[in-house]
Write an enzyme that holds these catalytic residues in place. Structure first.
Site, PDB file in Angstrom:
ATOM      1  N   ASP A   1       0.831  -1.210   0.000  1.00  0.00           N
ATOM      2  CA  ASP A   1       0.000   0.000   0.000  1.00  0.00           C
ATOM      3  C   ASP A   1       0.867   1.261   0.000  1.00  0.00           C
ATOM      4  O   ASP A   1       2.042   1.232   0.369  1.00  0.00           O
ATOM      5  CB  ASP A   1      -0.915   0.009   1.226  1.00  0.00           C
ATOM      6  CG  ASP A   1      -0.135   0.031   2.534  1.00  0.00           C
ATOM      7  OD1 ASP A   1       0.876  -0.705   2.627  1.00  0.00           O
ATOM      8  OD2 ASP A   1      -0.501   0.782   3.448  1.00  0.00           O
ATOM      9  N   GLU A   2       0.262   2.354  -0.400  1.00  0.00           N
ATOM     10  CA  GLU A   2       0.830   3.704  -0.275  1.00  0.00           C
ATOM     11  C   GLU A   2       2.283   3.788  -0.777  1.00  0.00           C
ATOM     12  O   GLU A   2       3.128   4.426  -0.154  1.00  0.00           O
ATOM     13  CB  GLU A   2       0.728   4.177   1.185  1.00  0.00           C
ATOM     14  CG  GLU A   2      -0.709   4.291   1.651  1.00  0.00           C
ATOM     15  CD  GLU A   2      -0.848   4.665   3.119  1.00  0.00           C
ATOM     16  OE1 GLU A   2      -1.796   5.399   3.455  1.00  0.00           O
ATOM     17  OE2 GLU A   2      -0.033   4.203   3.943  1.00  0.00           O
ATOM     18  N   ALA A   3       2.541   3.142  -1.921  1.00  0.00           N
ATOM     19  CA  ALA A   3       3.901   3.151  -2.490  1.00  0.00           C
ATOM     20  C   ALA A   3       4.057   4.337  -3.437  1.00  0.00           C
ATOM     21  O   ALA A   3       4.393   4.176  -4.612  1.00  0.00           O
ATOM     22  CB  ALA A   3       4.161   1.832  -3.200  1.00  0.00           C
TER      23      ALA A   3
END
Length: 531
Positions: free
Chosen positions: A339-341
């Site tokens: 996530d949230e890369a």
């Protein structure tokens, strides 16, 4: 007899009369005070009371278990271990004799096939409480229902007065979803093994069967990896706000996995990547594209870190970390985050996730990731954990149509770190405020457009710990919302009723008080006096 002697005699008579009257008054009250089946959380599939029937747990009660089953004997010992401190009774555990024994019986015969591997049948007569299941996991679930049908004082660690009565009943119960999880973020703040075991015990009471441990993030790395020792020793030395860090040795982790398994809870370890990796990058300069290690991080921003996708060493690193963790983890799943890369380009992200999925599969584990991973090439068995705040996601729906199973954790419904109201001292509110109604009143099997019930593996309640530092903080944010989400995972949707649930939830308050759980007293729930 005159003077003080008469007064003492009259006082003694008055006390005897008063005590007798109180006993007469208390007897019917005790009978009436058996806990109704409608107080059980999660709600059973079917539960029928037997009028006029009460079973009383007494000093001569024995806990009988399926002959020849070590697992059943262990569950019997677990139940007796809960009941002995509060009742003061010996409660020996023994193999069940032939026939229908009196006392408490935990049997692996006679359960209907419909309850499957995790369900049970519970029968309460005037002489016996009998739990039947097809598998030990079902016996354990039935024991949790029995606990909730005994007075709340049964959870005490010192001898209480009793009486210990259970109303007559016939219960047939089994879960809606096979996966019912809770996630504890031990990366933002570290929680020692005792705190995790405490949470495991709380999860067990509500038939949760997966514990997802978020073991790495920008702020800390929490599991020792022998091939990369600085991850824990250096990367594990920090936490949000500069609080003390910490990490689990491999022996610690193995013991936690075993403890959870004794409560029929499977541990799902998570190593978040390619983002949320500053603790790893700070520990080893050679993992950075520029060969320079960043400083350790104690803030709460996200999206700024990334493993070096083109670097060959990155995949050696991942293979060794995943290999060690897989060897320590008997459960089927290994969570790769994803996530949230924001610091990883879309092309690099796909390249990275595709390769990491192959590494995890090569170590014999099923890939589980936050739903962002659906943007990479799917593995046939990959599972996506939905954490969005909307009710539609075309990419997740397309993945589900192609066979990807989904765990439902919508942040605005299931995140236990969201505030209850604006003034809540802990938590965040980027996904919204979540009180009991919002946590409970949604349907996991029909929540996300294009993702039907057959594509939903289950429900998970994540607890992120940017603001959570103590076990008291965990209690306050998990209760009363955790049981709401547990019910969504276990109970058939036909039983779903917010008004009825609030009543059943309120009935849990006295039990939490006895267990030392400092919960949030939501104004949406009528809590019994003193709870």
């Amino acid at each position: 007899m005159t003077g003080p002697g008469i007064r003492r005699t009259l006082s003694a008579l008055a006390l005897a009369v008063a005590t007798g009257a109180a006993a007469l008054l208390a007897a019917p009250a005790a009978q009436a005070a058996t806990i109704p089946l409608t107080s059980v959380v999660p709600a059973p599939v079917t539960a029928a009371p037997t009028a006029g029937v009460t079973y009383t747990l007494g000093s001569a009660t024995t806990v009988y278990t399926e002959p020849g089953s070590t697992a059943a004997a262990d569950i019997g010992a677990y139940l007796a271990g809960i009941l002995r401190p509060s009742t003061g009774y010996a409660l020996p555990v023994a193999p069940a004799p032939t026939g229908s024994p009196s006392g408490i019986a935990l049997l692996l015969t006679g359960a209907p096939a419909s309850v499957g591997a995790q369900g049970y049948q519970l029968d309460v007569t005037s002489t016996a409480v009998t739990v039947r299941a097809n598998q030990p996991a079902g016996l354990f679930a039935g024991v949790q229902t029995l606990r909730q049908l005994l007075p709340a004082a049964v959870e005490a660690t010192t001898v209480q007065a009793g009486p210990w009565q259970v109303g007559g009943a016939h219960v047939v119960d089994y879960p809606r979803f096979g996966y019912r999880g809770a996630m504890l973020d031990v990366a933002r703040h570290f929680f020692p093994p005792a705190a995790v075991r405490r949470y495991v015990d709380q999860l067990a009471l509500y038939k949760i069967n997966y514990l997802h441990l978020h073991l790495s993030d920008d702020q800390g790395w929490r599991i020792a990896i022998n091939s990369w020792p600085n991850l824990a020793v250096y990367g594990g030395g920090t936490a949000v706000g500069g609080d003390p860090g910490g990490y689990y040795t491999q022996a610690d982790y193995t013991a936690l996995v075993a403890y959870a398994a004794s409560r029929y809870i499977t541990v799902v370890p998570e190593i978040d990547m390619p983002g949320h990796t500053n603790a790893a990058l700070a520990s080893y300069a050679q993992l950075n594209c520029n060969g320079v290690a960043p400083a350790r991080y104690t803030g709460t921003n996200v999206g700024f870190s990334s493993l070096c996708v083109p670097l060959a060493l990155t995949y050696t690193f991942i293979d060794q970390v995943v290999g060690e963790l897989a060897a320590l983890t008997p459960g089927p799943y290994l969570h790769i985050g994803g996530d949230e890369a924001s610091s990883t380009s879309a092309t690099d992200y796909t390249t990275f996730i595709d390769r990491v999925q192959q590494i995890v599969a090569a170590h014999g584990k099923t890939v589980l990731g936050w739903h962002d991973v659906v943007h990479a090439t799917p593995q046939p068995s990959r599972i996506a954990q939905f954490w969005g705040t909307g009710t539609s996601d075309a990419a997740v729906a397309a993945a589900a149509a192609n066979g990807t199973k989904v765990i439902m954790s919508p942040a605005n419904r299931a995140y236990l770190d969201m505030k209850y109201k604006n003034s809540t001292r802990l938590g965040q509110k980027w996904a919204g405020l979540i009180d009991v109604d919002k946590a409970y009143d949604w349907n996991p099997g029909a929540y996300l457009s294009g993702v039907g019930e057959s594509s939903v593996l289950g429900v998970e309640a994540p607890l992120w710990t940017e603001t959570i530092r103590t076990t008291a903080d965990i209690d306050y944010m998990a209760f009363p919302r955790l049981p709401a989400l547990a019910e969504l995972g276990w109970s058939p949707y036909s039983t779903h009723n917010l008004t009825a649930f609030k009543t059943r939830l309120g009935a849990q308050g006295p039990r939490w008080r006895v267990m030392g759980i400092g919960y949030y007293q939501s104004t949406q729930v009528s809590w019994p006096a003193g709870s």
